[in-house]
Design an enzyme around this catalytic site. Structure first.
Site, PDB file in Angstrom:
ATOM      1  N   LEU A  96       0.812  -1.221   0.000  1.00 10.90           N
ATOM      2  CA  LEU A  96       0.000   0.000   0.000  1.00 10.90           C
ATOM      3  C   LEU A  96       0.847   1.273   0.000  1.00 10.90           C
ATOM      4  O   LEU A  96       1.886   1.344   0.647  1.00 10.90           O
ATOM      5  CB  LEU A  96      -0.924   0.005   1.223  1.00 10.90           C
ATOM      6  CG  LEU A  96      -1.870  -1.191   1.326  1.00 10.90           C
ATOM      7  CD1 LEU A  96      -2.761  -1.043   2.564  1.00 10.90           C
ATOM      8  CD2 LEU A  96      -2.738  -1.342   0.078  1.00 10.90           C
ATOM      9  N   HIS A  97       0.367   2.252  -0.757  1.00  7.28           N
ATOM     10  CA  HIS A  97       1.005   3.569  -0.805  1.00  7.28           C
ATOM     11  C   HIS A  97      -0.096   4.614  -0.656  1.00  7.28           C
ATOM     12  O   HIS A  97      -1.278   4.271  -0.500  1.00  7.28           O
ATOM     13  CB  HIS A  97       1.791   3.729  -2.116  1.00  7.28           C
ATOM     14  CG  HIS A  97       1.005   3.379  -3.344  1.00  7.28           C
ATOM     15  ND1 HIS A  97      -0.097   4.095  -3.750  1.00  7.28           N
ATOM     16  CD2 HIS A  97       1.142   2.354  -4.239  1.00  7.28           C
ATOM     17  CE1 HIS A  97      -0.586   3.552  -4.842  1.00  7.28           C
ATOM     18  NE2 HIS A  97       0.133   2.491  -5.163  1.00  7.28           N
ATOM     19  N   GLY A 144      -1.686   6.347  -2.696  1.00  5.05           N
ATOM     20  CA  GLY A 144      -2.808   6.188  -3.633  1.00  5.05           C
ATOM     21  C   GLY A 144      -3.899   5.322  -3.014  1.00  5.05           C
ATOM     22  O   GLY A 144      -5.081   5.684  -2.983  1.00  5.05           O
ATOM     23  N   HIS A 145      -3.482   4.161  -2.491  1.00  2.00           N
ATOM     24  CA  HIS A 145      -4.454   3.278  -1.827  1.00  2.00           C
ATOM     25  C   HIS A 145      -5.072   3.972  -0.606  1.00  2.00           C
ATOM     26  O   HIS A 145      -6.273   3.905  -0.374  1.00  2.00           O
ATOM     27  CB  HIS A 145      -3.773   2.000  -1.332  1.00  2.00           C
ATOM     28  CG  HIS A 145      -3.123   1.169  -2.398  1.00  2.00           C
ATOM     29  ND1 HIS A 145      -1.762   1.052  -2.512  1.00  2.00           N
ATOM     30  CD2 HIS A 145      -3.646   0.410  -3.383  1.00  2.00           C
ATOM     31  CE1 HIS A 145      -1.465   0.244  -3.517  1.00  2.00           C
ATOM     32  NE2 HIS A 145      -2.593  -0.160  -4.074  1.00  2.00           N
ATOM     33  N   SER A 196       2.384   3.925  -7.706  1.00  2.00           N
ATOM     34  CA  SER A 196       2.056   2.551  -8.086  1.00  2.00           C
ATOM     35  C   SER A 196       2.976   1.615  -7.321  1.00  2.00           C
ATOM     36  O   SER A 196       4.149   1.937  -7.107  1.00  2.00           O
ATOM     37  CB  SER A 196       2.277   2.357  -9.593  1.00  2.00           C
ATOM     38  OG  SER A 196       2.335   0.975  -9.896  1.00  2.00           O
ATOM     39  N   SER A 197       2.443   0.471  -6.920  1.00  2.00           N
ATOM     40  CA  SER A 197       3.280  -0.518  -6.222  1.00  2.00           C
ATOM     41  C   SER A 197       4.458  -0.913  -7.113  1.00  2.00           C
ATOM     42  O   SER A 197       5.539  -1.244  -6.629  1.00  2.00           O
ATOM     43  CB  SER A 197       2.458  -1.755  -5.879  1.00  2.00           C
ATOM     44  OG  SER A 197       1.278  -1.380  -5.203  1.00  2.00           O
ATOM     45  N   ARG A 198       4.259  -0.876  -8.432  1.00  2.00           N
ATOM     46  CA  ARG A 198       5.312  -1.322  -9.357  1.00  2.00           C
ATOM     47  C   ARG A 198       6.420  -0.275  -9.538  1.00  2.00           C
ATOM     48  O   ARG A 198       7.455  -0.598 -10.121  1.00  2.00           O
ATOM     49  CB  ARG A 198       4.717  -1.693 -10.719  1.00  2.00           C
ATOM     50  CG  ARG A 198       3.928  -2.991 -10.683  1.00  2.00           C
ATOM     51  CD  ARG A 198       3.568  -3.465 -12.085  1.00  2.00           C
ATOM     52  NE  ARG A 198       3.009  -4.807 -12.086  1.00  2.00           N
ATOM     53  CZ  ARG A 198       1.697  -5.074 -12.145  1.00  2.00           C
ATOM     54  NH1 ARG A 198       0.822  -4.093 -12.217  1.00  2.00           N
ATOM     55  NH2 ARG A 198       1.276  -6.322 -12.149  1.00  2.00           N
ATOM     56  N   GLU A 205      -8.856   6.143 -10.008  1.00  2.00           N
ATOM     57  CA  GLU A 205      -8.892   6.565 -11.426  1.00  2.00           C
ATOM     58  C   GLU A 205      -7.563   6.274 -12.119  1.00  2.00           C
ATOM     59  O   GLU A 205      -7.475   6.315 -13.334  1.00  2.00           O
ATOM     60  CB  GLU A 205      -9.212   8.064 -11.510  1.00  2.00           C
ATOM     61  CG  GLU A 205     -10.648   8.367 -11.151  1.00  2.00           C
ATOM     62  CD  GLU A 205     -11.020   9.825 -11.354  1.00  2.00           C
ATOM     63  OE1 GLU A 205     -10.116  10.662 -11.520  1.00  2.00           O
ATOM     64  OE2 GLU A 205     -12.231  10.116 -11.323  1.00  2.00           O
TER      65      GLU A 205
END
Ligand code: AMP
Length: 279
Positions: A33-34, A36-37, A185-187, A148
């Site tokens: 989680l970051h 954004g989440h 993003s997690s990536r 989004e």
């Protein structure tokens, strides 16, 4: 904050809340989680009395050559972050309970799941729709919140919920970005230091297309110019397209309806996606 793995226990918690007349919001995630989440969790807390966050790295949305095995996982860190936000329940399904032996059902949504990400990831939206249908059935939320950032995914889930009368209001949360504009993003963790610096060119390019499209420039030359910028900077291009913001129909010109610039690129072996509204 409760952490529940067992489905019967989850159902018991949900039943108690339902009996008390409390509204339930679900935020589905794959963990790592970051901000954004976390922004989606905050939105859930505003919208409902009870917030459930699910963490499940869904094998069905990864192709065999993709990063399921190496996808970042940090359960302890995730729980710590969620605790700080006043999450009521974290649902981490028992491994094997989501797709039990003999599991044979796929949820497929037409139309909005065509093109864009579906071209290079043909099984992706079926995998997402199938797991989210299961999560909706298990958690029975009144509201579900999606970012989004994955705009096509948001529309696929909204379509599915409407088509199947799932009685869930699907809300979108705005994209949370790093200070240089890269969508969280997690990536992003996969990027080398050098690639990470370069990555900001991607959102800058999408935002430039959106700005020029809004001032009436024809889309074809705009997109050609953007492709050259990205290619010269060392990005591999999956797609850069301008589409209707509600139907995802491809656009040749921007009219009165909402439009969005969508992009997916590969940098340093990592696929990045993003989108930008034309306003
Ligand atoms: P994931 O764990 O990547 O499957 O993402 C879980 C949810 O978080 C999805 O609804 C994503 O769209 C959303 N999300 C991921 N990154 C962001 C971001 N930078 N801003 C807002 N939402 C995001």
């Amino acid at each position: 904050m409760d952490t529940v793995q067992n489905l019967d226990e989850l159902r018991q918690r949900i039943r108690n809340w339902r009996n008390a007349g409390e509204k339930i919001a679900l935020v589905p995630t794959m963990g790592a989680l970051h901000e954004g989440h976390l922004s989606l969790v905050r939105l859930a807390r505003e919208k409902a009395a009870r917030t459930v966050v699910s963490i499940f790295v869904n094998p069905k949305q990864f192709a065999p050559n993709e990063d399921f095995a190496t996808y970042p996982r940090d359960e302890e860190g995730d729980l710590e972050k969620l605790r700080g936000l006043g999450t009521d329940l974290v649902y981490i399904p028992e491994p094997g309970s989501v797709y039990a032996d003999g599991f044979s059902t796929t949820v497929h949504v037409d139309s909005v799941s065509e093109g864009l990400c579906a071209v290079s990831r043909p099984h992706f939206f079926d995998g997402v729709a199938t797991v989210v249908a299961k999560l909706f059935t298990r958690v029975q939320p009144d509201i579900a919140i999606f970012g989004e950032k994955d705009y096509q995914q948001l529309l696929v889930i909204r379509r599915m919920a409407d088509d199947l009368d799932l009685n869930v209001e699907v809300l979108g949360g705005r994209i949370i970005r790093e200070p240089d504009g890269l969508a969280m993003s997690s990536r992003n963790l996969y990027l080398s230091e050098e690639a990470r610096k370069k990555a900001a060119i991607f959102p800058q390019t999408l935002s430039a297309i959106a700005g020029d499209a809004a001032s009436g420039e024809p889309l074809g030359p705009l997109i050609d110019r953007a492709l050259k910028t990205l290619e010269n900077a060392g990005f591999g291009i999956d797609y850069i397209e301008v589409r209707d913001g509600e139907t995802l129909r491809p656009l040749e010109t921007v009219g009165d309806r909402p439009a969005r610039v969508f992009g997916a690129v590969v940098l340093d072996g990592t696929r990045l996606i993003d989108n930008w509204p034309v306003v």
